[in-house]
Design a protein around this motif. Structure first.
Motif, short mmCIF file in Angstrom:
data_model
loop_
_atom_site.label_atom_id
_atom_site.label_comp_id
_atom_site.label_asym_id
_atom_site.label_seq_id
_atom_site.Cartn_x
_atom_site.Cartn_y
_atom_site.Cartn_z
N ARG A 80 0.85 -1.21 0.00
CA ARG A 80 0.00 0.00 0.00
C ARG A 80 0.88 1.25 0.00
O ARG A 80 0.69 2.15 -0.82
CB ARG A 80 -0.92 -0.02 1.23
CG ARG A 80 -1.77 1.22 1.36
CD ARG A 80 -2.60 1.18 2.65
NE ARG A 80 -3.48 2.33 2.75
CZ ARG A 80 -3.12 3.49 3.28
NH1 ARG A 80 -1.90 3.67 3.74
NH2 ARG A 80 -3.98 4.50 3.32
N THR A 81 1.85 1.29 0.91
CA THR A 81 2.74 2.44 0.98
C THR A 81 3.48 2.63 -0.34
O THR A 81 3.59 3.75 -0.85
CB THR A 81 3.74 2.24 2.13
OG1 THR A 81 3.01 1.98 3.33
CG2 THR A 81 4.62 3.47 2.32
N ALA A 82 4.00 1.53 -0.90
CA ALA A 82 4.78 1.60 -2.13
C ALA A 82 3.94 2.10 -3.30
O ALA A 82 4.38 2.93 -4.10
CB ALA A 82 5.37 0.22 -2.45
N THR A 83 2.70 1.61 -3.41
CA THR A 83 1.86 2.04 -4.53
C THR A 83 1.38 3.48 -4.34
O THR A 83 1.21 4.21 -5.32
CB THR A 83 0.65 1.10 -4.71
OG1 THR A 83 0.01 0.88 -3.44
CG2 THR A 83 1.07 -0.23 -5.30
N LEU A 84 1.19 3.90 -3.09
CA LEU A 84 0.83 5.32 -2.86
C LEU A 84 1.99 6.23 -3.25
O LEU A 84 1.79 7.27 -3.89
CB LEU A 84 0.44 5.54 -1.39
CG LEU A 84 -0.97 5.08 -1.01
CD1 LEU A 84 -1.18 5.15 0.50
CD2 LEU A 84 -2.04 5.93 -1.72
N GLN A 85 3.21 5.83 -2.90
CA GLN A 85 4.37 6.62 -3.31
C GLN A 85 4.47 6.67 -4.83
O GLN A 85 4.74 7.73 -5.42
CB GLN A 85 5.65 6.02 -2.72
CG GLN A 85 5.80 6.31 -1.23
CD GLN A 85 6.97 5.57 -0.62
OE1 GLN A 85 7.32 4.46 -1.03
NE2 GLN A 85 7.58 6.18 0.39
#
Ligand SMILES: [Zn+2]
Length: 500
Positions: A258-263
Protein backbone atom coordinates in the motif's frame (compact mmCIF):
# COMPACT_ATOMS: atom_id res chain seq x y z
CA UNK A 1 15.65 -26.64 -30.69
CA UNK A 2 12.82 -26.29 -33.15
CA UNK A 3 13.81 -25.72 -36.75
CA UNK A 4 11.57 -25.09 -39.70
CA UNK A 5 12.22 -24.97 -43.43
CA UNK A 6 9.24 -22.83 -44.53
CA UNK A 7 8.95 -20.50 -41.51
CA UNK A 8 5.40 -21.67 -40.85
CA UNK A 9 5.43 -22.80 -37.21
CA UNK A 10 2.99 -25.31 -35.79
CA UNK A 11 -0.58 -25.70 -37.04
CA UNK A 12 -2.70 -24.64 -34.07
CA UNK A 13 -3.23 -28.19 -32.87
CA UNK A 14 -1.48 -30.18 -30.18
CA UNK A 15 -0.77 -32.89 -32.77
CA UNK A 16 1.99 -30.67 -34.10
CA UNK A 17 4.67 -30.22 -31.41
CA UNK A 18 5.72 -26.90 -32.98
CA UNK A 19 2.39 -25.36 -31.97
CA UNK A 20 3.39 -25.15 -28.30
CA UNK A 21 6.76 -23.74 -29.34
CA UNK A 22 5.31 -20.93 -31.39
CA UNK A 23 2.75 -20.17 -28.68
CA UNK A 24 5.59 -19.90 -26.15
CA UNK A 25 7.52 -17.62 -28.49
CA UNK A 26 4.40 -15.45 -28.88
CA UNK A 27 4.06 -15.23 -25.08
CA UNK A 28 7.69 -14.22 -24.69
CA UNK A 29 7.51 -11.58 -27.43
CA UNK A 30 4.24 -10.12 -26.23
CA UNK A 31 5.42 -9.92 -22.62
CA UNK A 32 8.66 -8.29 -23.75
CA UNK A 33 6.70 -5.75 -25.83
CA UNK A 34 4.31 -4.98 -22.97
CA UNK A 35 7.15 -4.11 -20.59
CA UNK A 36 9.03 -2.24 -23.30
CA UNK A 37 6.12 -0.22 -24.68
CA UNK A 38 4.64 0.73 -21.30
CA UNK A 39 7.66 1.14 -19.05
CA UNK A 40 10.71 1.24 -21.35
CA UNK A 41 11.90 -2.00 -19.79
CA UNK A 42 14.42 -3.82 -21.97
CA UNK A 43 13.69 -7.46 -21.21
CA UNK A 44 13.03 -9.35 -18.00
CA UNK A 45 16.30 -8.29 -16.37
CA UNK A 46 16.26 -4.90 -18.19
CA UNK A 47 19.57 -5.79 -19.81
CA UNK A 48 18.40 -6.50 -23.36
CA UNK A 49 18.88 -10.24 -22.91
CA UNK A 50 16.22 -12.57 -24.24
CA UNK A 51 15.11 -15.60 -22.28
CA UNK A 52 14.67 -19.05 -23.74
CA UNK A 53 11.53 -21.16 -23.54
CA UNK A 54 11.19 -24.92 -23.23
CA UNK A 55 7.96 -26.69 -24.22
CA UNK A 56 6.74 -30.27 -23.71
CA UNK A 57 9.07 -30.05 -20.75
CA UNK A 58 10.21 -33.05 -18.75
CA UNK A 59 12.66 -32.89 -15.88
CA UNK A 60 16.01 -34.69 -16.21
CA UNK A 61 14.38 -37.57 -14.32
CA UNK A 62 11.83 -37.78 -17.15
CA UNK A 63 8.95 -36.45 -15.04
CA UNK A 64 6.59 -34.46 -17.27
CA UNK A 65 5.72 -30.95 -16.08
CA UNK A 66 1.97 -30.26 -15.84
CA UNK A 67 2.19 -26.55 -15.19
CA UNK A 68 4.64 -23.84 -16.25
CA UNK A 69 7.38 -22.00 -14.40
CA UNK A 70 10.05 -19.34 -14.59
CA UNK A 71 13.52 -20.14 -13.25
CA UNK A 72 16.12 -17.48 -12.54
CA UNK A 73 18.94 -20.02 -12.77
CA UNK A 74 18.47 -20.80 -16.48
CA UNK A 75 16.78 -17.43 -17.11
CA UNK A 76 14.18 -19.49 -18.90
CA UNK A 77 10.55 -20.50 -19.12
CA UNK A 78 9.43 -24.13 -18.97
CA UNK A 79 6.01 -25.20 -20.15
CA UNK A 80 4.46 -28.57 -19.44
CA UNK A 81 1.71 -30.38 -21.32
CA UNK A 82 -1.05 -30.11 -18.69
CA UNK A 83 -2.33 -32.62 -16.18
CA UNK A 84 -3.27 -35.11 -18.93
CA UNK A 85 -0.06 -34.61 -20.94
CA UNK A 86 -2.17 -33.52 -23.92
CA UNK A 87 -2.71 -29.79 -23.35
CA UNK A 88 0.39 -27.60 -23.31
CA UNK A 89 -0.09 -24.72 -20.84
CA UNK A 90 1.28 -22.05 -23.14
CA UNK A 91 -1.46 -19.41 -23.11
CA UNK A 92 -0.50 -15.76 -22.91
CA UNK A 93 -1.51 -15.05 -19.31
CA UNK A 94 0.53 -18.01 -18.05
CA UNK A 95 3.57 -16.85 -20.02
CA UNK A 96 3.19 -13.28 -18.74
CA UNK A 97 2.56 -14.45 -15.16
CA UNK A 98 5.67 -16.62 -15.08
CA UNK A 99 7.95 -14.11 -16.80
CA UNK A 100 6.74 -11.41 -14.39
CA UNK A 101 8.18 -13.60 -11.63
CA UNK A 102 11.47 -12.99 -13.45
CA UNK A 103 10.89 -9.22 -13.41
CA UNK A 104 10.02 -9.33 -9.70
CA UNK A 105 13.11 -11.38 -8.99
CA UNK A 106 15.26 -8.85 -10.87
CA UNK A 107 13.71 -5.85 -9.04
CA UNK A 108 11.97 -6.01 -5.64
CA UNK A 109 13.07 -9.61 -5.13
CA UNK A 110 10.01 -10.45 -3.03
CA UNK A 111 11.11 -13.23 -0.68
CA UNK A 112 9.80 -16.35 0.96
CA UNK A 113 8.38 -15.20 4.27
CA UNK A 114 5.25 -13.50 5.57
CA UNK A 115 2.97 -12.08 2.89
CA UNK A 116 5.73 -11.48 0.33
CA UNK A 117 5.23 -14.76 -1.60
CA UNK A 118 1.49 -14.01 -1.92
CA UNK A 119 2.21 -10.47 -3.07
CA UNK A 120 4.69 -11.90 -5.59
CA UNK A 121 1.96 -14.15 -7.05
CA UNK A 122 -0.51 -11.26 -7.12
CA UNK A 123 1.89 -9.04 -9.06
CA UNK A 124 2.32 -11.80 -11.64
CA UNK A 125 -1.47 -12.06 -11.98
CA UNK A 126 -1.80 -8.27 -12.31
CA UNK A 127 0.76 -8.06 -15.09
CA UNK A 128 -0.68 -11.15 -16.80
CA UNK A 129 -4.03 -9.35 -17.09
CA UNK A 130 -2.29 -6.19 -18.29
CA UNK A 131 -0.35 -8.15 -20.94
CA UNK A 132 -3.58 -9.74 -22.24
CA UNK A 133 -5.23 -6.34 -22.61
CA UNK A 134 -2.07 -4.95 -24.22
CA UNK A 135 -2.09 -7.79 -26.77
CA UNK A 136 -5.86 -7.51 -27.32
CA UNK A 137 -5.81 -10.78 -29.26
CA UNK A 138 -9.29 -11.77 -30.55
CA UNK A 139 -8.33 -15.44 -30.11
CA UNK A 140 -7.62 -14.83 -26.40
CA UNK A 141 -10.06 -12.13 -25.36
CA UNK A 142 -8.45 -10.06 -22.57
CA UNK A 143 -9.84 -10.59 -19.09
CA UNK A 144 -9.14 -10.43 -15.38
CA UNK A 145 -8.96 -14.19 -14.93
CA UNK A 146 -5.98 -16.54 -14.98
CA UNK A 147 -5.48 -19.57 -17.22
CA UNK A 148 -9.00 -19.47 -18.64
CA UNK A 149 -7.73 -21.14 -21.84
CA UNK A 150 -5.70 -23.86 -20.15
CA UNK A 151 -8.19 -25.69 -17.99
CA UNK A 152 -5.53 -26.44 -15.38
CA UNK A 153 -8.02 -27.91 -12.92
CA UNK A 154 -9.89 -29.91 -15.57
CA UNK A 155 -13.19 -28.13 -14.90
CA UNK A 156 -13.16 -25.73 -17.85
CA UNK A 157 -12.79 -22.75 -15.54
CA UNK A 158 -10.10 -20.17 -14.82
CA UNK A 159 -7.93 -20.83 -11.77
CA UNK A 160 -8.21 -17.23 -10.51
CA UNK A 161 -10.77 -14.42 -10.69
CA UNK A 162 -9.43 -11.00 -9.86
CA UNK A 163 -12.78 -9.21 -9.39
CA UNK A 164 -13.82 -11.64 -6.62
CA UNK A 165 -11.00 -14.10 -5.92
CA UNK A 166 -13.10 -16.44 -3.74
CA UNK A 167 -15.17 -17.26 -6.84
CA UNK A 168 -12.45 -19.79 -7.72
CA UNK A 169 -13.70 -21.88 -4.79
CA UNK A 170 -11.66 -24.32 -2.77
CA UNK A 171 -9.08 -25.91 -5.04
CA UNK A 172 -7.57 -29.38 -4.92
CA UNK A 173 -4.92 -28.10 -2.51
CA UNK A 174 -7.62 -27.10 -0.05
CA UNK A 175 -7.92 -23.31 -0.07
CA UNK A 176 -9.96 -20.56 -1.65
CA UNK A 177 -8.20 -17.32 -2.57
CA UNK A 178 -8.85 -14.47 -0.13
CA UNK A 179 -11.11 -11.59 -1.19
CA UNK A 180 -9.83 -9.43 1.69
CA UNK A 181 -6.77 -9.16 3.86
CA UNK A 182 -6.88 -10.78 7.29
CA UNK A 183 -4.22 -10.92 10.02
CA UNK A 184 -3.98 -14.68 9.28
CA UNK A 185 -2.82 -14.04 5.67
CA UNK A 186 0.81 -14.11 6.76
CA UNK A 187 2.45 -17.42 5.89
CA UNK A 188 -0.59 -18.96 4.14
CA UNK A 189 -0.38 -20.62 0.73
CA UNK A 190 0.83 -17.88 -1.68
CA UNK A 191 -1.90 -18.25 -4.34
CA UNK A 192 -4.52 -17.95 -1.59
CA UNK A 193 -2.86 -14.82 -0.22
CA UNK A 194 -2.55 -13.45 -3.77
CA UNK A 195 -6.34 -12.97 -3.82
CA UNK A 196 -5.92 -9.80 -1.74
CA UNK A 197 -3.58 -8.21 -4.29
CA UNK A 198 -5.51 -9.48 -7.31
CA UNK A 199 -8.71 -7.95 -5.94
CA UNK A 200 -6.93 -4.65 -5.14
CA UNK A 201 -5.64 -4.46 -8.71
CA UNK A 202 -8.99 -5.21 -10.32
CA UNK A 203 -10.63 -2.49 -8.20
CA UNK A 204 -7.88 0.03 -8.98
CA UNK A 205 -8.19 -0.66 -12.71
CA UNK A 206 -11.94 -1.07 -13.12
CA UNK A 207 -13.70 -0.08 -9.90
CA UNK A 208 -16.29 -1.95 -7.85
CA UNK A 209 -19.69 -3.32 -8.80
CA UNK A 210 -21.08 -5.08 -11.85
CA UNK A 211 -19.67 -4.48 -15.31
CA UNK A 212 -19.00 -6.21 -18.59
CA UNK A 213 -15.57 -5.74 -20.18
CA UNK A 214 -14.76 -7.22 -23.61
CA UNK A 215 -17.79 -9.48 -23.19
CA UNK A 216 -16.78 -10.83 -19.77
CA UNK A 217 -19.00 -10.17 -16.73
CA UNK A 218 -17.52 -8.98 -13.44
CA UNK A 219 -18.95 -8.09 -10.05
CA UNK A 220 -16.42 -6.81 -7.57
CA UNK A 221 -17.36 -6.25 -3.93
CA UNK A 222 -15.56 -4.12 -1.32
CA UNK A 223 -14.71 -4.90 2.29
CA UNK A 224 -16.33 -1.74 3.66
CA UNK A 225 -19.28 -1.78 1.25
CA UNK A 226 -18.30 1.62 -0.16
CA UNK A 227 -17.76 1.98 -3.91
CA UNK A 228 -14.35 2.38 -5.54
CA UNK A 229 -13.77 4.22 -8.82
CA UNK A 230 -11.10 2.66 -11.05
CA UNK A 231 -8.37 4.62 -12.82
CA UNK A 232 -8.05 2.34 -15.86
CA UNK A 233 -5.79 -0.63 -16.43
CA UNK A 234 -2.92 1.31 -18.02
CA UNK A 235 -2.52 3.66 -15.06
CA UNK A 236 -3.08 0.87 -12.53
CA UNK A 237 -0.30 -1.19 -14.14
CA UNK A 238 1.99 1.85 -14.19
CA UNK A 239 1.46 2.38 -10.45
CA UNK A 240 2.21 -1.26 -9.66
CA UNK A 241 5.25 -1.39 -11.94
CA UNK A 242 6.80 1.70 -10.36
CA UNK A 243 6.02 0.41 -6.85
CA UNK A 244 7.57 -2.96 -7.72
CA UNK A 245 10.72 -1.60 -9.32
CA UNK A 246 11.39 1.43 -7.08
CA UNK A 247 9.87 0.91 -3.63
CA UNK A 248 9.18 -2.76 -2.86
CA UNK A 249 11.84 -4.93 -1.25
CA UNK A 250 12.26 -8.62 -0.45
CA UNK A 251 10.13 -8.33 2.72
CA UNK A 252 7.29 -6.10 1.48
CA UNK A 253 3.90 -7.21 2.82
CA UNK A 254 0.45 -5.86 1.90
CA UNK A 255 0.75 -2.87 4.22
CA UNK A 256 4.10 -2.13 2.58
CA UNK A 257 2.59 -2.63 -0.88
CA UNK A 258 0.00 0.00 0.00
CA UNK A 259 2.74 2.44 0.98
CA UNK A 260 4.78 1.60 -2.13
CA UNK A 261 1.86 2.04 -4.53
CA UNK A 262 0.83 5.32 -2.86
CA UNK A 263 4.37 6.62 -3.31
CA UNK A 264 4.31 5.45 -6.93
CA UNK A 265 0.94 7.13 -7.55
CA UNK A 266 2.23 10.36 -5.96
CA UNK A 267 5.29 10.24 -8.25
CA UNK A 268 3.24 9.58 -11.39
CA UNK A 269 0.06 11.55 -10.82
CA UNK A 270 0.64 13.72 -7.73
CA UNK A 271 -0.29 13.27 -4.08
CA UNK A 272 -3.46 15.30 -4.58
CA UNK A 273 -4.68 13.34 -7.60
CA UNK A 274 -7.76 11.19 -7.90
CA UNK A 275 -5.39 8.34 -8.77
CA UNK A 276 -3.65 8.68 -5.40
CA UNK A 277 -6.97 8.47 -3.55
CA UNK A 278 -8.06 5.56 -5.77
CA UNK A 279 -4.95 3.61 -4.74
CA UNK A 280 -5.71 4.17 -1.05
CA UNK A 281 -9.39 3.37 -1.50
CA UNK A 282 -8.72 0.20 -3.51
CA UNK A 283 -6.50 -1.03 -0.67
CA UNK A 284 -9.13 -0.06 1.91
CA UNK A 285 -11.64 -2.03 -0.16
CA UNK A 286 -9.56 -5.19 0.45
CA UNK A 287 -9.08 -4.34 4.15
CA UNK A 288 -5.60 -2.85 3.89
CA UNK A 289 -5.38 0.65 5.39
CA UNK A 290 -7.83 3.53 5.57
CA UNK A 291 -9.90 5.19 2.88
CA UNK A 292 -10.56 8.73 1.71
CA UNK A 293 -14.10 10.05 1.86
CA UNK A 294 -14.59 13.63 0.68
CA UNK A 295 -10.79 13.76 0.30
CA UNK A 296 -10.30 13.18 4.03
CA UNK A 297 -8.80 9.98 5.47
CA UNK A 298 -9.13 9.29 9.19
CA UNK A 299 -7.57 6.58 11.31
CA UNK A 300 -10.08 4.50 13.30
CA UNK A 301 -11.44 6.70 16.06
CA UNK A 302 -10.38 5.94 19.65
CA UNK A 303 -13.94 5.22 20.77
CA UNK A 304 -13.37 2.86 23.69
CA UNK A 305 -15.09 3.98 26.92
CA UNK A 306 -13.79 6.69 29.20
CA UNK A 307 -14.27 6.77 32.96
CA UNK A 308 -15.47 9.41 35.38
CA UNK A 309 -12.60 11.29 37.01
CA UNK A 310 -9.90 9.62 34.87
CA UNK A 311 -7.86 11.95 32.66
CA UNK A 312 -8.57 11.45 28.95
CA UNK A 313 -6.21 12.14 26.04
CA UNK A 314 -7.50 10.82 22.71
CA UNK A 315 -6.02 11.88 19.39
CA UNK A 316 -8.10 12.08 16.21
CA UNK A 317 -5.65 11.38 13.36
CA UNK A 318 -6.70 12.44 9.89
CA UNK A 319 -5.16 13.69 6.67
CA UNK A 320 -6.40 15.27 3.48
CA UNK A 321 -5.38 14.82 -0.11
CA UNK A 322 -6.19 18.49 -0.65
CA UNK A 323 -4.15 21.58 0.35
CA UNK A 324 -4.58 23.43 3.63
CA UNK A 325 -5.01 22.35 7.25
CA UNK A 326 -7.80 20.26 8.74
CA UNK A 327 -10.00 21.56 11.57
CA UNK A 328 -11.86 19.48 14.14
CA UNK A 329 -15.13 19.95 15.99
CA UNK A 330 -17.37 17.75 18.11
CA UNK A 331 -20.90 17.51 19.46
CA UNK A 332 -22.18 15.70 22.55
CA UNK A 333 -18.85 14.49 23.89
CA UNK A 334 -18.98 12.91 27.35
CA UNK A 335 -19.44 15.79 29.78
CA UNK A 336 -16.07 17.23 30.80
CA UNK A 337 -14.27 16.47 27.50
CA UNK A 338 -13.41 18.92 24.73
CA UNK A 339 -11.64 18.78 21.37
CA UNK A 340 -8.80 21.03 20.23
CA UNK A 341 -10.00 22.53 16.93
CA UNK A 342 -6.57 22.63 15.31
CA UNK A 343 -4.92 19.45 16.62
CA UNK A 344 -7.89 17.09 17.02
CA UNK A 345 -6.79 16.12 20.54
CA UNK A 346 -9.66 15.32 22.92
CA UNK A 347 -8.84 15.96 26.56
CA UNK A 348 -10.51 16.44 29.94
CA UNK A 349 -11.96 14.41 32.77
CA UNK A 350 -15.45 12.95 32.34
CA UNK A 351 -17.80 14.26 35.04
CA UNK A 352 -20.84 12.05 34.61
CA UNK A 353 -21.36 8.43 33.62
CA UNK A 354 -23.61 7.57 30.69
CA UNK A 355 -23.85 6.87 26.96
CA UNK A 356 -23.24 9.94 24.80
CA UNK A 357 -24.23 10.19 21.10
CA UNK A 358 -21.02 11.87 20.07
CA UNK A 359 -20.28 13.37 16.67
CA UNK A 360 -16.84 14.33 15.42
CA UNK A 361 -16.54 16.49 12.30
CA UNK A 362 -13.32 16.95 10.35
CA UNK A 363 -13.25 19.81 7.83
CA UNK A 364 -10.63 20.67 5.23
CA UNK A 365 -9.69 24.09 3.87
CA UNK A 366 -12.15 23.71 0.97
CA UNK A 367 -14.96 22.91 3.47
CA UNK A 368 -15.14 19.22 2.59
CA UNK A 369 -16.25 17.41 5.71
CA UNK A 370 -16.01 13.93 7.17
CA UNK A 371 -18.41 13.17 9.98
CA UNK A 372 -18.28 10.29 12.49
CA UNK A 373 -21.16 9.46 14.81
CA UNK A 374 -20.80 6.93 17.59
CA UNK A 375 -21.98 6.12 21.07
CA UNK A 376 -19.33 7.03 23.59
CA UNK A 377 -19.67 5.46 27.01
CA UNK A 378 -18.45 7.14 30.18
CA UNK A 379 -18.11 4.49 32.89
CA UNK A 380 -18.77 5.15 36.54
CA UNK A 381 -15.51 5.32 38.47
CA UNK A 382 -15.11 6.37 42.10
CA UNK A 383 -16.21 5.28 45.52
CA UNK A 384 -14.69 1.79 45.84
CA UNK A 385 -14.22 1.16 42.10
CA UNK A 386 -11.75 2.94 39.81
CA UNK A 387 -11.21 1.99 36.17
CA UNK A 388 -9.01 3.08 33.27
CA UNK A 389 -10.70 1.80 30.08
CA UNK A 390 -8.17 3.27 27.63
CA UNK A 391 -6.58 0.69 25.31
CA UNK A 392 -2.80 0.67 25.29
CA UNK A 393 -0.62 -1.20 22.81
CA UNK A 394 1.85 -3.55 24.51
CA UNK A 395 4.99 -3.00 22.42
CA UNK A 396 6.63 -6.18 21.14
CA UNK A 397 9.04 -7.33 23.88
CA UNK A 398 8.49 -3.92 25.49
CA UNK A 399 6.78 -2.33 28.49
CA UNK A 400 3.60 -0.28 28.78
CA UNK A 401 2.11 1.56 31.77
CA UNK A 402 -1.51 2.65 32.16
CA UNK A 403 -2.32 5.22 34.89
CA UNK A 404 -5.32 5.24 37.20
CA UNK A 405 -6.20 8.19 39.42
CA UNK A 406 -7.73 7.38 42.83
CA UNK A 407 -9.38 10.26 44.68
CA UNK A 408 -11.32 10.77 47.91
CA UNK A 409 -10.05 7.58 49.48
CA UNK A 410 -8.32 8.46 52.79
CA UNK A 411 -6.01 6.02 54.52
CA UNK A 412 -4.11 3.06 53.16
CA UNK A 413 -5.27 0.62 50.51
CA UNK A 414 -6.64 -2.72 51.76
CA UNK A 415 -4.77 -6.01 52.10
CA UNK A 416 -7.19 -7.52 49.58
CA UNK A 417 -7.05 -4.92 46.82
CA UNK A 418 -8.69 -6.37 43.66
CA UNK A 419 -6.88 -5.77 40.36
CA UNK A 420 -9.01 -6.68 37.33
CA UNK A 421 -7.21 -6.84 33.99
CA UNK A 422 -8.35 -7.37 30.39
CA UNK A 423 -5.67 -7.81 27.78
CA UNK A 424 -5.19 -9.55 24.44
CA UNK A 425 -1.95 -11.07 23.24
CA UNK A 426 -1.07 -14.23 21.32
CA UNK A 427 0.82 -15.48 24.39
CA UNK A 428 -0.87 -13.63 27.25
CA UNK A 429 0.72 -15.92 29.85
CA UNK A 430 4.09 -14.46 28.86
CA UNK A 431 3.03 -11.02 30.14
CA UNK A 432 4.56 -9.98 33.49
CA UNK A 433 2.24 -7.61 35.34
CA UNK A 434 3.08 -5.23 38.21
CA UNK A 435 1.08 -2.63 40.07
CA UNK A 436 2.92 0.60 40.89
CA UNK A 437 1.47 2.38 43.91
CA UNK A 438 1.28 6.19 44.07
CA UNK A 439 4.41 6.24 46.30
CA UNK A 440 6.37 4.14 43.77
CA UNK A 441 6.07 0.82 45.61
CA UNK A 442 6.04 -2.09 43.12
CA UNK A 443 3.48 -4.79 43.89
CA UNK A 444 3.76 -7.96 41.82
CA UNK A 445 0.45 -9.00 40.28
CA UNK A 446 1.26 -11.79 37.83
CA UNK A 447 4.57 -13.58 37.19
CA UNK A 448 5.65 -15.06 33.85
CA UNK A 449 3.91 -18.27 32.83
CA UNK A 450 2.66 -20.91 32.62
CA UNK A 451 3.99 -22.03 29.22
CA UNK A 452 0.58 -22.30 27.58
CA UNK A 453 -0.36 -20.16 24.60
CA UNK A 454 -3.64 -18.47 25.47
CA UNK A 455 -4.93 -15.60 23.38
CA UNK A 456 -6.53 -13.47 26.09
CA UNK A 457 -6.28 -12.68 29.75
CA UNK A 458 -9.36 -11.64 31.73
CA UNK A 459 -8.49 -12.06 35.39
CA UNK A 460 -9.05 -10.47 38.78
CA UNK A 461 -6.05 -10.69 41.11
CA UNK A 462 -5.99 -9.93 44.84
CA UNK A 463 -2.91 -8.17 46.19
CA UNK A 464 -1.87 -6.86 49.62
CA UNK A 465 -1.52 -3.07 49.29
CA UNK A 466 -2.04 -2.25 52.98
CA UNK A 467 1.39 -0.62 53.28
CA UNK A 468 0.65 2.19 50.84
CA UNK A 469 -1.81 5.13 50.77
CA UNK A 470 -4.77 4.77 48.44
CA UNK A 471 -4.96 8.28 47.02
CA UNK A 472 -2.86 9.26 44.00
CA UNK A 473 -1.95 7.91 40.59
CA UNK A 474 -1.55 4.13 40.39
CA UNK A 475 -0.05 2.47 37.34
CA UNK A 476 -0.38 -0.98 35.85
CA UNK A 477 2.83 -2.06 34.15
CA UNK A 478 2.74 -4.85 31.55
CA UNK A 479 6.06 -6.29 30.37
CA UNK A 480 5.98 -8.49 27.26
CA UNK A 481 8.11 -11.54 28.08
CA UNK A 482 7.28 -13.49 24.93
CA UNK A 483 10.15 -15.87 24.07
CA UNK A 484 12.15 -14.59 21.11
CA UNK A 485 11.28 -17.66 19.04
CA UNK A 486 7.69 -16.39 18.69
CA UNK A 487 6.97 -13.73 16.10
CA UNK A 488 3.64 -12.49 17.46
CA UNK A 489 1.82 -9.25 16.82
CA UNK A 490 1.77 -6.67 19.63
CA UNK A 491 -1.03 -7.17 22.16
CA UNK A 492 -3.23 -4.64 23.94
CA UNK A 493 -3.96 -3.75 27.53
CA UNK A 494 -7.66 -3.17 27.03
CA UNK A 495 -8.64 -1.92 30.49
CA UNK A 496 -7.90 -2.40 34.14
CA UNK A 497 -9.54 -1.47 37.43
CA UNK A 498 -8.98 -1.36 41.17
CA UNK A 499 -11.66 -2.30 43.71
CA UNK A 500 -10.92 -1.16 47.23
ZN1 LIG B 1 3.20 -17.68 -9.94
Amino acid sequence: MFTDSDDVWGDGTTANPGTAAVDAAYGAQTTWDFYHDNFGRNGIANDGRGSSSRVHYESVQGVPLANANWQDGCFCMSYGDGADGQHPVTSLDIAAHEMTHGVTSATAGLGNSGESPGLNEAISDMMAAAVEFHADNPNDVPDYTMAELDDLHGDGKPIRYMDRPSKAGISSVGYAPLDYWTPQAKGQEPHMVAGVGDHFFYLLAEGSGQKTISGVDYDSPTYDGLPVAGIGLTDAAAVVYRALTVYMTSTTDYAGARTATLQAAADLYGGRSDAYEAVANSWAAVNVGIRYVNHIAAEPLPTEPVAVGQPVSRQITASSSRPGPLTYSAKSLPRGLSINHTTGLITGRPGKAGDYNSVIIITDAARNTRKFSFTWTALASGGHFFVNPTTYVIPKWGVVESPLVVRRKPGNAPNDLKVAIDLDHGFSNAMVIDLIAPDGTVIHVKPWGPWVLTPDLHETYTVDASAVPAVGTWKLRVTDGTPGIFDLDPGHLQRWSLTF
